[in-house]
Design a protein around this motif. Sequence first.
Motif, PDB file in Angstrom:
ATOM      1  N   ARG A 130      10.044 150.372  68.835  1.00 52.53           N
ATOM      2  CA  ARG A 130       8.602 150.533  69.750  1.00 52.53           C
ATOM      3  C   ARG A 130       8.913 152.119  70.114  1.00 52.53           C
ATOM      4  NH1 ARG A 130       7.895 150.819  76.480  1.00 52.53           N
ATOM      5  NH2 ARG A 130       9.872 151.947  76.253  1.00 52.53           N
ATOM      6  N   ASN A 199       2.132 151.584  74.936  1.00 53.29           N
ATOM      7  CA  ASN A 199       3.388 150.917  73.519  1.00 53.29           C
ATOM      8  C   ASN A 199       2.692 150.865  72.096  1.00 53.29           C
ATOM      9  OD1 ASN A 199       5.907 150.215  75.828  1.00 53.29           O
ATOM     10  ND2 ASN A 199       4.264 148.569  76.492  1.00 53.29           N
ATOM     11  N   TYR A 201       4.213 149.374  68.312  1.00 51.18           N
ATOM     12  CA  TYR A 201       5.351 148.420  68.126  1.00 51.18           C
ATOM     13  C   TYR A 201       4.489 148.189  66.333  1.00 51.18           C
ATOM     14  CZ  TYR A 201       6.057 146.789  73.200  1.00 51.18           C
ATOM     15  OH  TYR A 201       6.411 146.251  74.177  1.00 51.18           O
ATOM     16  N   LEU A 213      11.101 145.237  72.469  1.00 54.54           N
ATOM     17  CA  LEU A 213      11.798 145.698  74.257  1.00 54.54           C
ATOM     18  C   LEU A 213      12.637 144.574  74.723  1.00 54.54           C
ATOM     19  CD1 LEU A 213       8.553 147.138  76.350  1.00 54.54           C
ATOM     20  CD2 LEU A 213      10.814 147.875  75.554  1.00 54.54           C
ATOM     21  N   HIS A 216      14.294 142.905  80.568  1.00 57.11           N
ATOM     22  CA  HIS A 216      13.661 144.057  81.459  1.00 57.11           C
ATOM     23  C   HIS A 216      12.866 142.997  82.114  1.00 57.11           C
ATOM     24  CE1 HIS A 216      10.463 145.049  79.314  1.00 57.11           C
ATOM     25  NE2 HIS A 216       9.558 145.300  80.149  1.00 57.11           N
ATOM     26  N   ASP A 218      10.296 144.827  85.073  1.00 57.03           N
ATOM     27  CA  ASP A 218       9.794 146.030  85.579  1.00 57.03           C
ATOM     28  C   ASP A 218       9.828 146.276  86.776  1.00 57.03           C
ATOM     29  OD1 ASP A 218       8.119 145.819  83.128  1.00 57.03           O
ATOM     30  OD2 ASP A 218       6.250 145.623  83.907  1.00 57.03           O
ATOM     31  N   LEU A 225      -1.510 144.724  82.393  1.00 53.05           N
ATOM     32  CA  LEU A 225      -1.570 144.642  81.232  1.00 53.05           C
ATOM     33  C   LEU A 225      -2.426 143.797  80.049  1.00 53.05           C
ATOM     34  CD1 LEU A 225       1.468 145.650  79.357  1.00 53.05           C
ATOM     35  CD2 LEU A 225       1.719 142.564  78.930  1.00 53.05           C
ATOM     36  N   LEU A 233       4.734 139.075  73.525  1.00 54.44           N
ATOM     37  CA  LEU A 233       5.320 139.149  74.437  1.00 54.44           C
ATOM     38  C   LEU A 233       6.102 138.545  75.051  1.00 54.44           C
ATOM     39  CD1 LEU A 233       5.421 140.624  77.543  1.00 54.44           C
ATOM     40  CD2 LEU A 233       3.305 140.101  78.363  1.00 54.44           C
ATOM     41  N   HIS A 272      11.243 138.938  81.494  1.00 54.74           N
ATOM     42  CA  HIS A 272      10.266 139.436  79.675  1.00 54.74           C
ATOM     43  C   HIS A 272      10.754 140.489  78.606  1.00 54.74           C
ATOM     44  CE1 HIS A 272       8.754 142.625  82.660  1.00 54.74           C
ATOM     45  NE2 HIS A 272       8.795 143.252  81.223  1.00 54.74           N
ATOM     46  N   VAL A 274       9.821 141.894  74.519  1.00 52.02           N
ATOM     47  CA  VAL A 274       8.816 141.979  73.273  1.00 52.02           C
ATOM     48  C   VAL A 274       9.544 141.689  71.800  1.00 52.02           C
ATOM     49  CG1 VAL A 274       6.849 143.525  72.386  1.00 52.02           C
ATOM     50  CG2 VAL A 274       7.312 143.308  74.655  1.00 52.02           C
ATOM     51  N   ARG A 282       0.951 145.882  66.717  1.00 53.32           N
ATOM     52  CA  ARG A 282       0.947 145.826  68.305  1.00 53.32           C
ATOM     53  C   ARG A 282       0.900 147.425  69.560  1.00 53.32           C
ATOM     54  NH1 ARG A 282       3.467 143.649  72.635  1.00 53.32           N
ATOM     55  NH2 ARG A 282       2.055 142.495  73.816  1.00 53.32           N
ATOM     56  N   SER A 284       0.350 147.800  72.874  1.00 58.22           N
ATOM     57  CA  SER A 284      -0.275 147.367  74.524  1.00 58.22           C
ATOM     58  C   SER A 284      -0.178 148.441  75.511  1.00 58.22           C
ATOM     59  CB  SER A 284       1.198 146.165  75.018  1.00 58.22           C
ATOM     60  OG  SER A 284       2.411 146.998  75.274  1.00 58.22           O
TER      61      SER A 284
HETATM   62  C1  OGA Z   1       6.670 147.201  79.289  1.00 55.90           C
HETATM   63  C2  OGA Z   1       6.466 145.640  78.665  1.00 55.90           C
HETATM   64  C3  OGA Z   1       5.134 144.198  77.293  1.00 55.90           C
HETATM   65  C4  OGA Z   1       4.095 144.730  76.151  1.00 55.90           C
HETATM   66  O1  OGA Z   1       6.376 148.562  79.086  1.00 55.90           O
HETATM   67  O2  OGA Z   1       7.336 147.394  80.514  1.00 55.90           O
HETATM   68  O3  OGA Z   1       7.266 144.509  79.178  1.00 55.90           O
HETATM   69  O4  OGA Z   1       3.925 143.312  76.096  1.00 55.90           O
HETATM   70  N1  OGA Z   1       5.681 145.354  78.003  1.00 55.90           N
HETATM   71  O5  OGA Z   1       4.519 145.593  75.228  1.00 55.90           O
END
Ligand code: OGA
Length: 338
Positions: A130, A199, A201, A213, A216, A218, A225, A233, A272, A274, A282, A284
């Motif tokens: 990422r 983000n 990817y 990812l 983790h 948040d 999001l 995700l 969560h 990724v 991708r 986000s």
């Molecule tokens: C984050 C995260 C999720 C995503 O940035 O903390 O969990 O779908 N992103 O990119």
Amino acid sequence: MFSVKELVESSTMVSVPSNYVCHKTPEDSMLYYETENIPTIDFHQLTSSNSNERSKAIQQLGDKCRDWGFFMVINHGVSETLREKVLREGQSFFDLSKEEKMEFAGKKILDPIRYGTSFNVMVDKTLFWRDYLKCLVHPHFNAPSKPPDLRETLEEYSRKGKEVVEELLKGISLSLGLEENYIHKSMNVELGCKMLVINCYPPCPKPELVMGLPTHTDHGLLTLLQQNQLGGLQIQHKGKWIPVNPLPNSFLIITGDQMEILTNGKYKSVVHRVVVNTKGTRISVGTAHGPNLDTIVSPAPELVGDDNLALYRAIKYRDYIYCFSKTMNSKQRLIWNV
Ligand code: OGA
Ligand code: NI
């Protein structure tokens, strides 16, 4: 710094470099996949002037926070044009030249603008697939000056997103039996720290070897999001990883660690991660809505009593963020007796 995007575009990449290869634990693959319907909250109902309808929506909101820590929001009123523009212009930031992007490379976790890669390169033993751009958008708005339209778009998007999240925080306060503006006031959300993250990817030739990812949570109260058409995700729910396939036009809401602390564990932050794909990039865009950086967060006294002792220590949000930057499991450290 070598970004994933440049890595993928360089002709020298023949396979996934070893420093990106994740050693997945048995639990990582064991917790496979349950397709379950992700819960939905209708924003229109939540803000309805019909008090019956609103109470019903507030009750649902509380149930979803307690049982899932994650839900989609529909009928939120943010235009599709704006949402698409953010994804498009977000992507165009990563299309700038390496030199241009490096102007925004931040070193410190609370730098107002920070372009980077992986999760936290200072501590990551394995790199994650990422690249990111993080901007502190509140209480002061910061965004890169290029590409030309990005700043203005992010400003409008942040303002609209704030309205949605603040309504959700009102509903959540009420669902806990607290006054509507309880979270707003006690967390000083008016001067709250909001961090917007774009983000990126890139596609990966061997997605099963890497992670976008890591697992983790948040750190804020709620994260708002949205993603482009490519999924990836996954959230943990009842011991299973659930891939998230959002409804068109919906926002995803992730409950964060400050919400867990404030509610004394009633509404837990959702775990969560990724995964990436071979097909395309991708994108986000997530905004973590948190308390003011100098607010000390502790379980709400109203939610603590003789038979419900405080489970978390009080900590200033700023200190929490620094602690979070060193470990992915910072919340564990705050739980008493652990
Ligand atoms: C984050 C995260 C999720 C995503 O940035 O903390 O969990 O779908 N992103 O990119
Ligand atoms: Ni996250």
